[in-house]
Design an enzyme around this catalytic site. Structure first.
Site, PDB file in Angstrom:
ATOM      1  CG  ASP A  13      -1.847  -1.393   1.427  1.00  0.00           C
ATOM      2  OD1 ASP A  13      -2.418  -1.741   0.345  1.00  0.00           O
ATOM      3  OD2 ASP A  13      -1.721  -1.960   2.405  1.00  0.00           O
ATOM      4  CE  LYS A  16       3.582  -2.253  -4.532  1.00  0.00           C
ATOM      5  NZ  LYS A  16       3.020  -1.719  -3.245  1.00  0.00           N
ATOM      6  N   GLY A  40      -4.133  -3.963  -4.966  1.00  0.00           N
ATOM      7  CA  GLY A  40      -4.838  -2.853  -5.751  1.00  0.00           C
ATOM      8  C   GLY A  40      -3.939  -1.539  -5.865  1.00  0.00           C
ATOM      9  CG  HIS A  41      -0.806  -1.502  -8.074  1.00  0.00           C
ATOM     10  ND1 HIS A  41       0.654  -1.811  -8.807  1.00  0.00           N
ATOM     11  CD2 HIS A  41      -0.315  -1.850  -6.948  1.00  0.00           C
ATOM     12  CE1 HIS A  41       1.433  -2.501  -8.265  1.00  0.00           C
ATOM     13  NE2 HIS A  41       0.929  -2.892  -6.717  1.00  0.00           N
ATOM     14  CD  GLN A 224       0.638  -8.937  -2.795  1.00  0.00           C
ATOM     15  OE1 GLN A 224       1.700  -9.141  -3.634  1.00  0.00           O
ATOM     16  NE2 GLN A 224      -0.399  -9.172  -3.255  1.00  0.00           N
ATOM     17  NE  ARG A 305      -3.964   0.506   2.764  1.00  0.00           N
ATOM     18  CZ  ARG A 305      -4.402   1.338   1.626  1.00  0.00           C
ATOM     19  NH1 ARG A 305      -4.007   2.616   1.977  1.00  0.00           N
ATOM     20  NH2 ARG A 305      -4.751   0.637   0.645  1.00  0.00           N
TER      21      ARG A 305
END
Length: 423
Positions: A13, A16, A40-41, A224, A305
C-alpha cells in the site's frame, strides 16, 4: 536497453501504482512480476480514481506494452471485471496487454479453499484476503497448478475438473461451514476464460529477452511490499510470493545482471493490513489521524489499515535485501498538522539496543526507540518544487537519507500524478 525495477519497501500500500504511472512515459514495457488480484494499485489523474488489480499500471499510456508475467496468479473472473471497468476509456487492450503462458490461474475452488483454511484457524487467522491466492501458489509449488498456457490445450477442461475435484475433497477435510454453489461459480469462471482468450498469450521470458536485445526499456512492477515477502517478510503474516527484487527475476525471466535501477517506494509513515507484528503501530489519536487524512483503506478489500510511525530499522532492512538505488517517499502531505513526528531508529530487543530486523519482531520482544522531529503546518498538496517544501519536512527527508544511505528522488504530496515533486 534499460531494465529497472520498482517495488514497495513496507507492508504494501505504499503507492506504487502512482509512481509507475508517473514513470511510464520513460519505458517501452511495463511488466508485473508477482502477486494476485488482492493487490490494488491506485492511480489518480484528470479527477478520476482508477484501481488496477492484475493489469500493470502503465495501461493508461498509449505508447507502451503491458506484460503480466509468469510470477503473477490470475483470477479470470476478477480479470474480466477489471477489463470491463476499463471499457469506457477506449483503451486498445488487445495490442497493449499481453500475458505469460506460465502465469498460474486462480480457480473458483482455490477461493473456497482459502475461505475454509482461514475459517479453520479461528483466532490464529493470518488475515488472508480470501482471493484464493495462497492456495494457487501452493498448487504452483506443489506442481499441481493450471497455467494460462493450459487454456490453449485440448484437455484443459479435464485438467480443470481433476484439480477442482481434488480441492473439494480438501475442503471437506477442513470441516468448516462455508456456503457455495460451485456450478454457478464454474459457469462464471469458464465465461471469463473465453474473455481471457481474446488477449495474446506469450512466452514472456523469450519476449522480454528479445525486447532487451532490441534496446527496449522495461520497468518491472511489483505488488504488495517487501515486508510481505514469503521468505524475508514477517512470516507467517505474509503473502505467498517473493515481493522483493529477486522476485522480478523469477517472475519475468529477467537475469539479475540486467537490472539497473531499483526504485524503492515507502510512505512517510507506516501502515499494514491484517494480522501480524507492527512495532511502530500507534494506538493514539496520531494513528487515527494518519488513517483518516491518508484515507487508509484497501483499494480492493476496503479493509482499514493499521497506522504508525516510520520504522527505519525495517526500511533499512528492505533497502538492503532489494539493493535499492533510489527512494520515493509517498504521502508526505498526510503528516502536515502534526506537532511532533516520531521516527523509529532502533529497537530495544529483549533489553538490547539493535539496529537490524531480528527474526522475531513480536511486541513481547521488540520495543521501538524513537527520534522526535518538529512537525509542520503547511498544506503541501499545491507545492511543485522541493525548495518550496517546509524546512521541517526537508529536515525529515534529509535525516532519512542520511540514516538509510540512499537518496530520496521523489516526494509525493497528493494522490494525483501531478502532485509529485522531483528532488
Amino acid at each position: 536497453m534499460t531494465v529497472d525495477l520498482l517495488l514497495g519497501l513496507q507492508w504494501g500500500d505504499e503507492g506504487k501504482g502512482k509512481i509507475v504511472d508517473v514513470l511510464t512515459s520513460k519505458y517501452d514495457i511495463i511488466a508485473r512480476f508477482q502477486g494476485g488480484p488482492n493487490a490494488g494499485h491506485t492511480l489518480e489523474f484528470d479527477g478520476i480514481k482508477h484501481v488496477l488489480r492484475t493489469i500493470p499500471s502503465g495501461i493508461f499510456h498509449s505508447n507502451n506494452i503491458n506484460v503480466i508475467g509468469n510470477g503473477v496468479v490470475i483470477d479470470p473472473v476478477v480479470f474480466k471485471q477489471e477489463i470491463d471497468g476499463l471499457a469506457k476509456f477506449n483503451l486498445d487492450l488487445k495490442s497493449k496487454l499481453i500475458i505469460s503462458r506460465k502465469a498460474h490461474l486462480i480457480l473458483p475452488t482455490h477461493r473456497l479453499l482459502d475461505a475454509a483454511s482461514e475459517a479453520s484457524k479461528g483466532k490464529a487467522k493470518i488475515g488472508s484476503t480470501l482471493k484464493g491466492i495462497g492456495p494457487t501458489y501452493m498448487d504452483k509449488t506443489g506442481r499441481n497448478g493450471i497455467r494460462v498456457g493450459d487454456i490453449e490445450l485440448a484437455d484443459f477442461e479435464e485438467k480443470y475438473r481433476a484439480l477442482a475435484n481434488k480441492h473439494e475433497e480438501m475442503i471437506k477435510f477442513y470441516d468448516v461451514a462455508i456456503q457455495y454453489n460451485l456450478p454457478e461459480l464454474e459457469k462464471e469462471f469458464f465465461e471469463a476464460i473465453q474473455d481471457l482468450k481474446k488477449l495474446d498469450f506469450i512466452d514472456s521470458e523469450e519476449y522480454l529477452n528479445q525486447a532487451q536485445k532490441a534496446g527496449k526499456s522495461i520497468l518491472c512492477e511489483g505488488a504488495q511490499g517487501s515486508l510481505l515477502d514469503v521468505d524475508f517478510g514477517t512470516y507467517p503474516f505474509v503473502t505467498s510470493s517473493n515481493t522483493t527484487a529477486a522476485g522480478a527475476c523469477t517472475g519475468l525471466g529477467i537475469a539479475p545482471n540486467k537490472i539497473k535501477e531499483v526504485y524503492g517506494i515507502f510512505k512517510a509513515y507506516t501502515t499494514r493490513v491484517g494480522s501480524g507484528p507492527f512495532p511502530t503501530e500507534d494506538f493514539t489519536d496520531a494513528g487515527d489521524m494518519m488513517a483518516s487524512i491518508g484515507n487508509e483503506f484497501g483499494s480492493v478489500t476496503g479493509r482499514k489499515r493499521r497506522c504508525g510511525w516510520l520504522d527505519l530499522v525495517a526500511l533499512k532492512y528492505a533497502i538492503q535485501v532489494n539493493g535499492v538505488t533510489q527512494l520515493m517517499m509517498m504521502k508526505g502531505d498526510v503528516l502536515s498538522g502534526f506537532e511532533t513526528l516520531k521516527v523509529c531508529t532502533s529497537y530495544n530487543y529483549k533489553g538490547e539496543i539493535i539496529q537490524h530486523l531480528p527474526y522475531n519482531i513480536e511486541e513481547e520482544n521488540v520495543k521501538p526507540v524513537y527520534t522526535e522531529f518538529k512537525g509542520w503546518k503547511a498544506d503541501l498538496t499545491g507545492l511543485t518544487t522541493y525548495e518550496s517544501l517546509p524546512k521541517e519536512l526537508k529536515e525529515y527527508i534529509e535525516f532519512i537519507e542520511k540514516e538509510v544511505e540512499v537518496p530520496i528522488k521523489i516526494v509525493s504530496v497528493g494522490p494525483d500524478r501531478k502532485q509529485t515533486i522531483l528532488k
